[in-house]
Design a protein around this motif. Structure first.
Motif, PDB file in Angstrom:
ATOM      1  N   PRO A   1      40.160  49.076  48.371  1.00  0.00           N
ATOM      2  CA  PRO A   1      39.283  48.795  47.224  1.00  0.00           C
ATOM      3  C   PRO A   1      40.041  48.495  45.944  1.00  0.00           C
ATOM      4  O   PRO A   1      39.557  47.742  45.099  1.00  0.00           O
ATOM      5  N   GLU A   2      41.253  49.053  45.809  1.00  0.00           N
ATOM      6  CA  GLU A   2      42.012  48.787  44.597  1.00  0.00           C
ATOM      7  C   GLU A   2      42.506  47.348  44.535  1.00  0.00           C
ATOM      8  O   GLU A   2      42.951  46.879  43.475  1.00  0.00           O
ATOM      9  N   LEU A   3      42.410  46.625  45.642  1.00  0.00           N
ATOM     10  CA  LEU A   3      42.819  45.224  45.663  1.00  0.00           C
ATOM     11  C   LEU A   3      41.626  44.284  45.851  1.00  0.00           C
ATOM     12  O   LEU A   3      41.801  43.116  46.221  1.00  0.00           O
ATOM     13  N   GLN A   4      40.425  44.783  45.571  1.00  0.00           N
ATOM     14  CA  GLN A   4      39.239  43.938  45.745  1.00  0.00           C
ATOM     15  C   GLN A   4      39.344  42.632  44.969  1.00  0.00           C
ATOM     16  O   GLN A   4      38.997  41.560  45.477  1.00  0.00           O
ATOM     17  N   SER A   5      39.823  42.707  43.741  1.00  0.00           N
ATOM     18  CA  SER A   5      39.882  41.511  42.898  1.00  0.00           C
ATOM     19  C   SER A   5      41.097  40.639  43.198  1.00  0.00           C
ATOM     20  O   SER A   5      41.284  39.594  42.560  1.00  0.00           O
ATOM     21  N   ASN A   6      41.915  41.068  44.154  1.00  0.00           N
ATOM     22  CA  ASN A   6      43.073  40.265  44.580  1.00  0.00           C
ATOM     23  C   ASN A   6      42.820  39.589  45.918  1.00  0.00           C
ATOM     24  O   ASN A   6      43.763  39.175  46.603  1.00  0.00           O
ATOM     25  N   ALA A   7      41.554  39.442  46.274  1.00  0.00           N
ATOM     26  CA  ALA A   7      41.219  38.845  47.566  1.00  0.00           C
ATOM     27  C   ALA A   7      41.784  37.442  47.713  1.00  0.00           C
ATOM     28  O   ALA A   7      42.198  37.043  48.810  1.00  0.00           O
ATOM     29  N   TYR A   8      41.833  36.697  46.635  1.00  0.00           N
ATOM     30  CA  TYR A   8      42.296  35.310  46.716  1.00  0.00           C
ATOM     31  C   TYR A   8      43.742  35.239  47.203  1.00  0.00           C
ATOM     32  O   TYR A   8      44.064  34.510  48.141  1.00  0.00           O
ATOM     33  N   ARG A   9      44.624  36.004  46.567  1.00  0.00           N
ATOM     34  CA  ARG A   9      46.036  35.904  46.964  1.00  0.00           C
ATOM     35  C   ARG A   9      46.262  36.483  48.357  1.00  0.00           C
ATOM     36  O   ARG A   9      47.115  35.982  49.095  1.00  0.00           O
ATOM     37  N   LEU A  10      45.505  37.507  48.734  1.00  0.00           N
ATOM     38  CA  LEU A  10      45.648  38.057  50.082  1.00  0.00           C
ATOM     39  C   LEU A  10      45.192  37.049  51.136  1.00  0.00           C
ATOM     40  O   LEU A  10      45.817  36.910  52.190  1.00  0.00           O
ATOM     41  N   ASP A  11      44.115  36.321  50.837  1.00  0.00           N
ATOM     42  CA  ASP A  11      43.662  35.277  51.760  1.00  0.00           C
ATOM     43  C   ASP A  11      44.714  34.174  51.895  1.00  0.00           C
ATOM     44  O   ASP A  11      44.950  33.652  52.992  1.00  0.00           O
TER      45      ASP A  11
ATOM     46  N   TYR B   1      28.154  49.987  49.536  1.00  0.00           N
ATOM     47  CA  TYR B   1      27.906  49.658  48.134  1.00  0.00           C
ATOM     48  C   TYR B   1      28.929  50.272  47.177  1.00  0.00           C
ATOM     49  O   TYR B   1      28.671  50.415  45.979  1.00  0.00           O
ATOM     50  N   CYS B   2      30.096  50.617  47.717  1.00  0.00           N
ATOM     51  CA  CYS B   2      31.161  51.065  46.820  1.00  0.00           C
ATOM     52  C   CYS B   2      31.715  49.853  46.064  1.00  0.00           C
ATOM     53  O   CYS B   2      31.617  48.717  46.508  1.00  0.00           O
ATOM     54  N   VAL B   3      32.283  50.113  44.920  1.00  0.00           N
ATOM     55  CA  VAL B   3      32.884  49.067  44.091  1.00  0.00           C
ATOM     56  C   VAL B   3      34.359  49.370  43.958  1.00  0.00           C
ATOM     57  O   VAL B   3      34.755  50.493  43.640  1.00  0.00           O
ATOM     58  N   GLY B   4      35.191  48.381  44.222  1.00  0.00           N
ATOM     59  CA  GLY B   4      36.624  48.563  44.095  1.00  0.00           C
ATOM     60  C   GLY B   4      37.103  48.265  42.690  1.00  0.00           C
ATOM     61  O   GLY B   4      36.332  48.329  41.717  1.00  0.00           O
ATOM     62  N   GLU B   5      38.379  47.920  42.574  1.00  0.00           N
ATOM     63  CA  GLU B   5      38.954  47.571  41.275  1.00  0.00           C
ATOM     64  C   GLU B   5      38.375  46.228  40.837  1.00  0.00           C
ATOM     65  O   GLU B   5      38.452  45.243  41.561  1.00  0.00           O
ATOM     66  N   THR B   6      37.801  46.206  39.650  1.00  0.00           N
ATOM     67  CA  THR B   6      37.106  45.002  39.205  1.00  0.00           C
ATOM     68  C   THR B   6      38.001  44.016  38.475  1.00  0.00           C
ATOM     69  O   THR B   6      37.564  42.914  38.139  1.00  0.00           O
ATOM     70  N   VAL B   7      39.242  44.404  38.236  1.00  0.00           N
ATOM     71  CA  VAL B   7      40.189  43.507  37.548  1.00  0.00           C
ATOM     72  C   VAL B   7      41.384  43.272  38.476  1.00  0.00           C
ATOM     73  O   VAL B   7      41.912  44.222  39.050  1.00  0.00           O
ATOM     74  N   PRO B   8      41.815  42.029  38.636  1.00  0.00           N
ATOM     75  CA  PRO B   8      42.954  41.756  39.521  1.00  0.00           C
ATOM     76  C   PRO B   8      44.217  42.495  39.078  1.00  0.00           C
ATOM     77  O   PRO B   8      44.507  42.598  37.888  1.00  0.00           O
TER      78      PRO B   8
ATOM     79  N   GLN C   1      43.845  31.756  39.780  1.00  0.00           N
ATOM     80  CA  GLN C   1      42.557  31.634  40.459  1.00  0.00           C
ATOM     81  C   GLN C   1      41.832  32.961  40.619  1.00  0.00           C
ATOM     82  O   GLN C   1      40.630  32.983  40.833  1.00  0.00           O
ATOM     83  N   GLU C   2      42.549  34.048  40.516  1.00  0.00           N
ATOM     84  CA  GLU C   2      41.905  35.356  40.664  1.00  0.00           C
ATOM     85  C   GLU C   2      41.062  35.672  39.436  1.00  0.00           C
ATOM     86  O   GLU C   2      41.439  35.361  38.311  1.00  0.00           O
ATOM     87  N   ASP C   3      39.939  36.307  39.692  1.00  0.00           N
ATOM     88  CA  ASP C   3      39.048  36.671  38.601  1.00  0.00           C
ATOM     89  C   ASP C   3      38.470  38.050  38.898  1.00  0.00           C
ATOM     90  O   ASP C   3      38.628  38.589  40.004  1.00  0.00           O
ATOM     91  N   ALA C   4      37.789  38.590  37.932  1.00  0.00           N
ATOM     92  CA  ALA C   4      37.198  39.912  38.110  1.00  0.00           C
ATOM     93  C   ALA C   4      36.168  39.898  39.238  1.00  0.00           C
ATOM     94  O   ALA C   4      35.437  38.928  39.422  1.00  0.00           O
ATOM     95  N   ALA C   5      36.128  40.988  39.998  1.00  0.00           N
ATOM     96  CA  ALA C   5      35.146  41.111  41.078  1.00  0.00           C
ATOM     97  C   ALA C   5      33.741  41.113  40.493  1.00  0.00           C
ATOM     98  O   ALA C   5      33.496  41.710  39.441  1.00  0.00           O
ATOM     99  N   GLU C   6      32.827  40.452  41.191  1.00  0.00           N
ATOM    100  CA  GLU C   6      31.466  40.302  40.678  1.00  0.00           C
ATOM    101  C   GLU C   6      30.421  40.922  41.606  1.00  0.00           C
ATOM    102  O   GLU C   6      29.226  40.696  41.428  1.00  0.00           O
ATOM    103  N   ASP C   7      30.881  41.667  42.596  1.00  0.00           N
ATOM    104  CA  ASP C   7      29.933  42.250  43.539  1.00  0.00           C
ATOM    105  C   ASP C   7      30.506  43.553  44.064  1.00  0.00           C
ATOM    106  O   ASP C   7      31.650  43.922  43.766  1.00  0.00           O
ATOM    107  N   VAL C   8      29.730  44.250  44.875  1.00  0.00           N
ATOM    108  CA  VAL C   8      30.228  45.460  45.507  1.00  0.00           C
ATOM    109  C   VAL C   8      31.290  45.085  46.532  1.00  0.00           C
ATOM    110  O   VAL C   8      31.427  43.921  46.926  1.00  0.00           O
ATOM    111  N   PHE C   9      32.041  46.060  46.985  1.00  0.00           N
ATOM    112  CA  PHE C   9      33.111  45.810  47.945  1.00  0.00           C
ATOM    113  C   PHE C   9      32.578  45.756  49.379  1.00  0.00           C
ATOM    114  O   PHE C   9      32.995  44.929  50.184  1.00  0.00           O
ATOM    115  N   VAL C  10      31.633  46.638  49.666  1.00  0.00           N
ATOM    116  CA  VAL C  10      31.054  46.752  51.001  1.00  0.00           C
ATOM    117  C   VAL C  10      29.551  46.921  50.857  1.00  0.00           C
ATOM    118  O   VAL C  10      29.080  47.589  49.930  1.00  0.00           O
TER     119      VAL C  10
END
Length: 491
Positions: free
Chosen positions: A82-92, A203-210, A128-137
């Protein structure tokens, strides 16, 4: 930070949509000297994975020396943090680069994983990374079972996936439909187990900032990441899952020789997020499971000649959903659809205040051009724009003719399946405005306790007053974005 660092941070924030545009005067003041604006032009954005490989040569060359399955499992496990939720782009991006380049014999070390992640903060990925805008799960239900799915970066992922699960659930449980149901049931089960292994409540929320950088993890990190996303044959059997059931979602490393030519958001891996390993399978893109379910359902129906049936089923699913959930604090009767050529719409008109009218226009997307690019295609914007214009004019004519008419608002609600929906809105009649809001955002407003339908008019009134003063608004997420601003400013 120095003044120069502050300036570059402002530019970075603007590029990421987090601030207003920098101007030359501000730059001169910050740097204390004149400068050539071209010197501060951001580098070219990478699109294809070949370009990403060229942009990050150190990462590319390191991956070439490493074992594919080890790289993939570790990076995939990191997408469940969850601490890397907003880093999904670079992980992908890293996962796709591993698919293309990781063909060596070395096991990746913790320091390498950290270095790869941190290097991608520079250049395209960091921008390209931006703040998370939704729940994590989030939860979805299918055949009475509840499963957790990762929301990922796809807008409305859980919402659209649930619609398709409802469609498939109402299909017969025999013949060709049984194959479809078994496959979906199996991959949803894996998603649930991954969320459970990761200790993630719905419906947990991870880190909202990359995060720009991560530190070196402890010695158990790599094994823990692998544990989350690898399933042995015995584990699959204990879950009641067969490889045959998962077959529609499995892809081999060398199955797509031109994978490097694909771009983010449009790759075969997103529709097939599982790869075989020596002793089982690796779920390498857990956040794409919802998209994979939708892609498989659509592809299967189109391949078996059921395009009309799946389009009609999607419309019925939307009608049922709005009937059960309600629309903007009301529970109208089931929507009555109109078929106009190749387009299907539904409309509701209601007086929400004395002389003020709300016109809800639901536009149902079809599956035309899906086979040309699946989720990277779009609706027929020209045809839909023309139809939307006619509907707005018709609503205006009906409402403006009534005594005491003051103003009206058309809310265009695209009812799609996850691809881009565009429409060029014409100039509105006098005392009439029009806005577009996705179905899932409409339902979010509906379920927000403090929301009142008249808030829509307040938001637009405030926006129009600011624009009349010369201020521009950029709100990529539409009305929901503006409503969030209203809540913040009034609290």
């Amino acid at each position: 930070m120095s003044d120069e660092e502050d300036f570059f941070q402002a530019i970075s924030n603007f590029i990421k949509g987090k601030g207003g545009p920098p101007d030359a005067h501000s730059a001169i003041v910050s740097l204390g000297e004149d400068f050539d604006p071209e010197a501060f032009a951001p580098p070219k954005i990478s699109h294809s994975f070949k370009e990403f490989g060229a942009e990050y040569p150190v990462v590319r060359n390191a991956l070439k020396k490493c074992r594919f399955h080890d790289c993939l499992a570790i990076l995939s496990g990191m997408t469940t943090l969850p601490e890397l939720q907003s880093n999904a782009y670079r992980l992908d991006v890293l996962i796709h680069l591993a698919f293309i380049y990781a063909k060596g014999k070395n096991r990746p070390q913790p320091a390498q994983i950290v270095a790869w992640f941190n290097q991608l903060d520079k250049g395209t990925c960091g921008r390209q990374e931006d703040a998370a805008e939704d729940v994590f799960v989030a939860n979805v239900t299918f055949e009475g079972d509840t499963n957790r799915v990762f929301e990922g970066t796809g807008e409305g992922n859980r919402f659209y996936t649930q619609l398709f699960l409802s469609i498939v659930e109402h299909m017969p449980s025999n013949g060709p439909y049984l194959f479809l149901k078994n496959a979906i049931r199996a991959i949803l089960r894996l998603s649930e187990v991954i969320a459970d292994r990761s200790g993630l409540p719905a419906y947990c929320v991870g880190e909202t900032v990359p995060r720009a950088h991560i530190g070196k993890p402890d010695q158990n990190f790599l094994s823990e990441m692998r544990r989350r996303v690898i399933f042995s044959h015995d584990e699959l059997a204990s879950l009641g899952i067969s490889i045959d059931d998962l077959a529609p979602f499995i892809i081999q490393q060398d199955s797509i020789p031109n994978l490097a030519d694909f771009s983010m958001g449009h790759t075969p891996l997103e529709a097939m997020p599982i790869t075989p390993s020596k002793d089982g399978v690796i779920v390498f893109l857990p956040a794409c499971i919802g998209l994979a379910v939708r892609h498989f359902t659509i592809s299967y129906c189109l391949r078996t000649g059921m395009k009309k049936e799946i389009e009609e089923a999607l419309i019925r699913a939307y009608i049922a959903h709005f009937a059960n959930e309600g629309v903007l604090k009301t529970f109208p009767p089931p929507l009555q659809t109109q078929r106009i050529g190749n387009q299907t719409i539904a409309q509701l008109v209601k007086e929400i205040d004395s002389g003020r009218y709300l016109h809800l226009l639901f536009v149902f997307d079809n599956f035309d051009r899906f086979e040309d690019g699946s989720f990277m295609t779009s609706n027929d914007t020209d045809a839909d724009s023309e139809l939307i214009g006619k509907c707005i004019n018709h609503a205006y004519q009906g409402c403006s003719a009534k005594d005491g008419f003051r103003e009206g608002l058309t809310i265009i609600v695209p009812c799609g399946w996850g691809r881009f929906f565009g429409a060029g809105l014409q100039e509105n009649p006098d005392h009439w405005r029009s806005e577009m809001i996705p179905s899932h955002d409409l339902l979010t407003l509906h379920h927000t306790p403090a929301f009142c339908v008249l808030d829509l008019l307040k938001i637009l009134d405030a926006r129009d007053r600011f624009e009349a003063l010369g201020f521009g608004f950029i709100y990529g997420n539409g009305l929901l974005n503006l409503y969030g601003l209203l809540i913040v400013t009034e609290s």
